[in-house]
Design an enzyme around this catalytic site. Structure first.
Site, PDB file in Angstrom:
ATOM      1  N   HIS A 136      22.143  30.125   1.748  1.00 22.41           N
ATOM      2  CA  HIS A 136      20.856  29.803   2.380  1.00 22.41           C
ATOM      3  C   HIS A 136      20.722  28.277   2.541  1.00 22.41           C
ATOM      4  O   HIS A 136      20.278  27.791   3.592  1.00 22.41           O
ATOM      5  CB  HIS A 136      19.682  30.274   1.514  1.00 22.41           C
TER       6      HIS A 136
ATOM      7  N   ASP B  92      25.892  38.062   7.662  1.00 21.83           N
ATOM      8  CA  ASP B  92      25.238  39.277   8.176  1.00 21.83           C
ATOM      9  C   ASP B  92      25.460  39.335   9.693  1.00 21.83           C
ATOM     10  O   ASP B  92      24.522  39.186  10.477  1.00 21.83           O
ATOM     11  CB  ASP B  92      23.750  39.249   7.826  1.00 21.83           C
TER      12      ASP B  92
ATOM     13  N   ARG C 285      22.737  39.829  -3.893  1.00 25.29           N
ATOM     14  CA  ARG C 285      23.078  41.083  -4.587  1.00 25.29           C
ATOM     15  C   ARG C 285      24.266  40.913  -5.544  1.00 25.29           C
ATOM     16  O   ARG C 285      24.538  41.820  -6.326  1.00 25.29           O
ATOM     17  CB  ARG C 285      23.356  42.189  -3.575  1.00 25.29           C
TER      18      ARG C 285
HETATM   19  P1  AMP Z   1      18.671  36.943   3.203  1.00 29.72           P
HETATM   20  O1  AMP Z   1      17.821  36.133   2.300  1.00 29.72           O
HETATM   21  O2  AMP Z   1      19.713  37.736   2.500  1.00 29.72           O
HETATM   22  O3  AMP Z   1      17.884  37.738   4.201  1.00 29.72           O
HETATM   23  O4  AMP Z   1      19.505  35.895   4.070  1.00 29.72           O
HETATM   24  C1  AMP Z   1      18.864  34.897   4.813  1.00 29.72           C
HETATM   25  C2  AMP Z   1      19.874  34.218   5.681  1.00 29.72           C
HETATM   26  O5  AMP Z   1      20.887  33.637   4.876  1.00 29.72           O
HETATM   27  C3  AMP Z   1      20.579  35.185   6.665  1.00 29.72           C
HETATM   28  O6  AMP Z   1      20.735  34.539   7.919  1.00 29.72           O
HETATM   29  C4  AMP Z   1      21.908  35.400   5.989  1.00 29.72           C
HETATM   30  O7  AMP Z   1      22.941  35.741   6.891  1.00 29.72           O
HETATM   31  C5  AMP Z   1      22.156  34.023   5.380  1.00 29.72           C
HETATM   32  N1  AMP Z   1      23.149  34.104   4.299  1.00 29.72           N
HETATM   33  C6  AMP Z   1      23.154  34.954   3.246  1.00 29.72           C
HETATM   34  N2  AMP Z   1      24.271  34.775   2.505  1.00 29.72           N
HETATM   35  C7  AMP Z   1      24.984  33.802   3.125  1.00 29.72           C
HETATM   36  C8  AMP Z   1      26.233  33.174   2.863  1.00 29.72           C
HETATM   37  N3  AMP Z   1      26.987  33.508   1.812  1.00 29.72           N
HETATM   38  N4  AMP Z   1      26.654  32.203   3.711  1.00 29.72           N
HETATM   39  C9  AMP Z   1      25.893  31.844   4.791  1.00 29.72           C
HETATM   40  N5  AMP Z   1      24.706  32.400   5.095  1.00 29.72           N
HETATM   41  C10 AMP Z   1      24.254  33.366   4.274  1.00 29.72           C
END
Ligand code: AMP
Length: 280
Positions: free
Chosen positions: A36, A151, A188
């Site tokens: 993030h 994602d 996760r």
């Molecule tokens: P989330 O909080 O899981 O909904 O993710 C928010 C954003 O962070 C989304 O655009 C995800 O694709 C991105 N994200 C999550 N994990 C990663 C990662 N390991 N590397 C880059 N972006 C990520």
């Protein structure tokens, strides 16, 4: 300067003060990690003001999924963002889902696609994602929104929505941030409690990387893929056209290898983009 806004009306009032400035937007569900933060840094480097939303979206969790257990760590998230405070950051952290989906909300944004990959196994998940992202775009009114390649299917749905509805926002797809071992960072991952779980989770990236090597050396990957898919841990393992998410017909130079597997109760996803020769 960091502002934390928990109500939509307060957020909009603050957002309106920056009407002459470029706004970058990073939507998240919180529990922030380096993945993030990499998106936030990119937005900071490209915009006058960065908005980070922290909202665990009930609409994208199916029955029996981890909505209630999803880690909510707002204070820690704010601390992490404060450390990046180079420019203006607005944290939009609605505490009540009604801030985003007011009482009686009954609209859904649905991208209609072939039900494959996560969409096959998490029915309604992407409807929840596109609906919340649409609502957030409307509230935040960003110039550019930043998403992680982690994602990839989600990004593909959001891009389709933005193109179809002609929303005036640029989308930026940012690289997946990984541990040294190769495991993609994910909120996760903390469900992987034991050393054995951690070790097993390495198989996901290793398998995708192996298929990448087979593709790059023009070898057939189907028997290797089928061998993996015969193991009960694997939910899907596919090589698709990266632009269309249609089957690889051997003609496209731009492919994506996507996998989902279970480690115990925890479902992990990952993907690798592969360019064969010149990218079209
Ligand atoms: P989330 O909080 O899981 O909904 O993710 C928010 C954003 O962070 C989304 O655009 C995800 O694709 C991105 N994200 C999550 N994990 C990663 C990662 N390991 N590397 C880059 N972006 C990520």
């Amino acid at each position: 300067m960091i502002e934390i806004l928990k109500e939509t009306s307060h957020f909009i009032e603050m957002r309106n003060k920056f009407f002459t400035q470029t706004i970058g937007f990073v939507p998240t569900m919180g529990n922030l990690h380096e993945g993030h933060l990499s998106l936030i840094r990119k937005s900071l480097s490209e915009n006058d003001v960065t908005v980070v939303s922290i909202f665990v979206n009930p609409k994208q969790f199916g029955e029996g999924e981890d909505f209630d257990q999803y880690p909510r760590t707002l204070d820690d998230d704010i601390k992490k963002i404060r450390k990046l405070d180079e420019k203006k950051i607005l944290i939009f952290a609605p505490q009540n889902p009604s801030e985003i989906f007011p009482e009686g909300f009954s609209t859904q944004i649905q991208v209609q696609r072939r039900k494959i990959l996560c969409d096959k196994f998490r029915p309604g998940h992407f409807d929840g994602v596109t609906t919340v992202v649409y609502q957030l775009f409307k509230i935040v009114r960003p110039f550019t929104a930043y998403f992680g390649q982690k994602d990839f299917q989600q990004f593909s749905y959001i891009k389709q929505m933005v193109d179809d509805l002609q929303l005036s926002v640029e989308l930026s797809l940012c690289p997946t941030i990984r541990e040294d071992s190769g495991i993609a960072l994910s909120s996760r991952n903390q469900y992987l409690k034991t050393g054995t779980d951690k070790a097993k989770s390495l198989e996901l990236f290793k398998t995708l990387s192996h298929i990448e090597q087979l593709i790059l050396s023009n070898q057939d990957y189907t028997s290797y893929r089928n061998e993996k898919m015969a193991q009960k841990e694997w939910q899907y393992l596919e090589v698709l056209n990266a632009k269309t998410l249609q089957e690889d017909d051997g003609q496209s130079n731009s492919l994506v290898i996507l996998g989902a597997m279970y480690v115990g109760e925890t479902r992990l996803i990952d993907n690798i983009l592969v360019s064969k020769g010149s990218v079209c």
